[in-house]
Design an enzyme around this catalytic site. Structure first.
Site, PDB file in Angstrom:
ATOM      1  N   LYS A 145       5.172   0.971 -13.335  1.00  0.00           N
ATOM      2  CA  LYS A 145       3.948   0.282 -12.915  1.00  0.00           C
ATOM      3  C   LYS A 145       4.396  -1.141 -12.436  1.00  0.00           C
ATOM      4  O   LYS A 145       4.971  -1.779 -13.306  1.00  0.00           O
ATOM      5  CB  LYS A 145       2.916   0.372 -14.016  1.00  0.00           C
ATOM      6  CG  LYS A 145       1.670  -0.295 -13.421  1.00  0.00           C
ATOM      7  CD  LYS A 145       0.551  -0.288 -14.114  1.00  0.00           C
ATOM      8  CE  LYS A 145      -0.796  -0.794 -13.814  1.00  0.00           C
ATOM      9  NZ  LYS A 145      -1.907  -1.054 -14.768  1.00  0.00           N
ATOM     10  N   LYS A 202       3.589   3.573  -9.446  1.00  0.00           N
ATOM     11  CA  LYS A 202       2.411   2.629  -8.983  1.00  0.00           C
ATOM     12  C   LYS A 202       2.814   1.428  -8.798  1.00  0.00           C
ATOM     13  O   LYS A 202       3.413   0.769  -9.174  1.00  0.00           O
ATOM     14  CB  LYS A 202       1.268   3.040 -10.125  1.00  0.00           C
ATOM     15  CG  LYS A 202       0.139   1.979 -10.031  1.00  0.00           C
ATOM     16  CD  LYS A 202      -0.673   2.063 -11.211  1.00  0.00           C
ATOM     17  CE  LYS A 202      -2.064   1.179 -10.731  1.00  0.00           C
ATOM     18  NZ  LYS A 202      -2.836   1.053 -11.866  1.00  0.00           N
TER      19      LYS A 202
HETATM   20  C1  PBG Z   1      -5.355  -1.548 -15.639  1.00  0.00           C
HETATM   21  C2  PBG Z   1      -5.298  -0.566 -14.395  1.00  0.00           C
HETATM   22  C3  PBG Z   1      -5.044  -1.296 -13.245  1.00  0.00           C
HETATM   23  C4  PBG Z   1      -5.005  -0.063 -12.296  1.00  0.00           C
HETATM   24  C5  PBG Z   1      -5.042   0.936 -12.952  1.00  0.00           C
HETATM   25  N1  PBG Z   1      -5.383   0.667 -14.412  1.00  0.00           N
HETATM   26  C6  PBG Z   1      -5.090  -2.481 -12.613  1.00  0.00           C
HETATM   27  C7  PBG Z   1      -4.184  -3.669 -13.305  1.00  0.00           C
HETATM   28  O1  PBG Z   1      -3.196  -3.080 -13.910  1.00  0.00           O
HETATM   29  O2  PBG Z   1      -4.645  -4.767 -13.241  1.00  0.00           O
HETATM   30  C8  PBG Z   1      -4.827  -0.197 -10.762  1.00  0.00           C
HETATM   31  C9  PBG Z   1      -5.608   0.651 -10.126  1.00  0.00           C
HETATM   32  C10 PBG Z   1      -5.668   0.540  -8.540  1.00  0.00           C
HETATM   33  O3  PBG Z   1      -5.505  -0.508  -8.010  1.00  0.00           O
HETATM   34  O4  PBG Z   1      -6.406   1.308  -7.979  1.00  0.00           O
HETATM   35  N2  PBG Z   1      -4.323  -1.312 -16.563  1.00  0.00           N
HETATM   36 ZN    ZN Z   2      -4.682  -2.754 -18.349  1.00  0.00          ZN
END
Ligand code: PBG
Ligand code: ZN
Length: 326
Positions: free
Chosen positions: A195, A248
């Site tokens: 991520k 992601k």
């Molecule tokens: C939080 C989380 C995020 C997303 C999924 N879970 C945002 C972040 O890490 O700030 C992003 C999902 C998206 O942008 O569609 N842990």
């Molecule tokens: Zn988070």
């Protein structure tokens, strides 16, 4: 294979021929629909930057999930927007928390839908970080127990799969151990393994009220410039017991999806995130692109890169298009 003996256009002459040689086919089986649940009744708050998506109260969420089930979508990814925030994210692992309550009614009303829950603290902490905060630093090891508690509470409420998105080191092992000790060894973990610290999460943070209140997420989410490190992150999560590994965002990281697909024999998920959705919707609204065609091309590209499943805000729209009902 040289012109004029070989002519690639021979096999592109008709739709029938093109279908015969098509290498990648996007199907409804590939799609996971993310949804946002909030307290209340009859609530359907539009998310301005994500047209077609809403903060939904349980009653309305169930309606959407039934529509998704009828369209053939196999799974949803559930995000909660809590009533209260505090430093230790207590509403994230409360028995009567928003996600826990929602899972129960969902499994009652639409039992066939696979419910995957996002496991994190950021929507539930007053500082908006994905782990516990000590001064200005995010305390990795102090966060692990809380994350495991969140996962356990979701599984106890009936979740079919848990998906930790926090990026703390060691959380997959901690969650696996906690589930196993509580007789929940059958619950799979979809790990947000690679991520990245991405600006594409902007619309999501507006939707889920989860923006960090100081600093950013660079000390735990990955540097967008790194690819080899993604392989290490994924191997770690596999060793720790992940059942599915996720990359992601998706579009700026198709090379990562491709590499991870080559490196692991576990199923690979890709998260086509909020900003990727918003860009298509905005350009479509301006009349600059054909939104439906760009949607299918995008999802097909993510699958072609190697994703076995795609978490996407386009899921319902794509399913209806594939079904021919739209
Ligand atoms: C939080 C989380 C995020 C997303 C999924 N879970 C945002 C972040 O890490 O700030 C992003 C999902 C998206 O942008 O569609 N842990
Ligand atoms: Zn988070």
């Amino acid at each position: 294979m040289l012109f004029p003996d070989y002519r690639p256009r021979r096999l592109r002459q008709s739709e029938g021929l093109r279908r015969l040689i098509r290498e990648t086919v996007l199907t409804i089986d590939d799609l996971i629909l993310p949804l946002f649940v909030i307290d209340g009744k009859g609530v359907k708050n539009p998310i301005p930057s994500m047209p077609g998506h809403f903060q939904l109260s349980v009653d309305n969420l169930i309606k959407t999930v039934k529509t998704a089930a009828n369209a053939g979508i196999p799974a949803i990814m559930l995000f909660g927007i809590p009533d209260k925030k505090d430093p230790l994210a207590t509403r994230a692992y409360a028995k009567d928390g928003i996600v826990q309550k929602t899972i129960k009614s969902l499994k009652n009303k639409v039992p066939e839908m696979v419910v995957i829950t996002d496991v994190c603290l950021c929507q539930y902490t007053d500082h908006g970080h994905c782990g516990v905060v000590d001064g200005n630093v995010i305390d990795n090891d102090a966060s692990l127990d809380l994350l495991a508690r969140v996962a356990l509470s979701h599984a106890k409420a009936g979740a079919d799969m848990v998906a930790p998105s926090d990026m703390m080191d060691g959380r997959v092992a901690e969650i696996r151990q906690t589930l196993d000790e509580n007789d929940l060894s059958r619950i799979p973990i979809m790990s947000y393994a690679a991520k990245y610290c991405s600006a594409y999460y902007g619309p999501f943070r507006e939707a889920a009220h989860s923006a960090p209140q100081f600093g950013d997420r660079r000390t735990y989410q990955m540097d967008p410039a790194n690819a080899v490190e993604a392989i290490r992150e994924v191997s770690m999560d596999v060793e720790e017991g992940a059942d599915i590994v996720m990359v992601k965002p998706a579009l700026p990281y198709l090379d990562i999806i491709y590499r991870i697909r080559e490196e692991t024999d576990l199923p690979v998920a890709a998260y086509n995130v909020s900003g990727e959705y918003s860009m298509v919707k905005a350009a479509e609204k301006m009349g600059w692109i054909d939104g439906s065609k760009v949607m299918i091309e995008t999802l097909t590209g993510i699958k072609r890169a190697g994703a076995d499943m795609i978490i996407t805000y386009f899921a319902l729209e794509a399913a209806e298009l594939i079904n021919g009902s739209k």
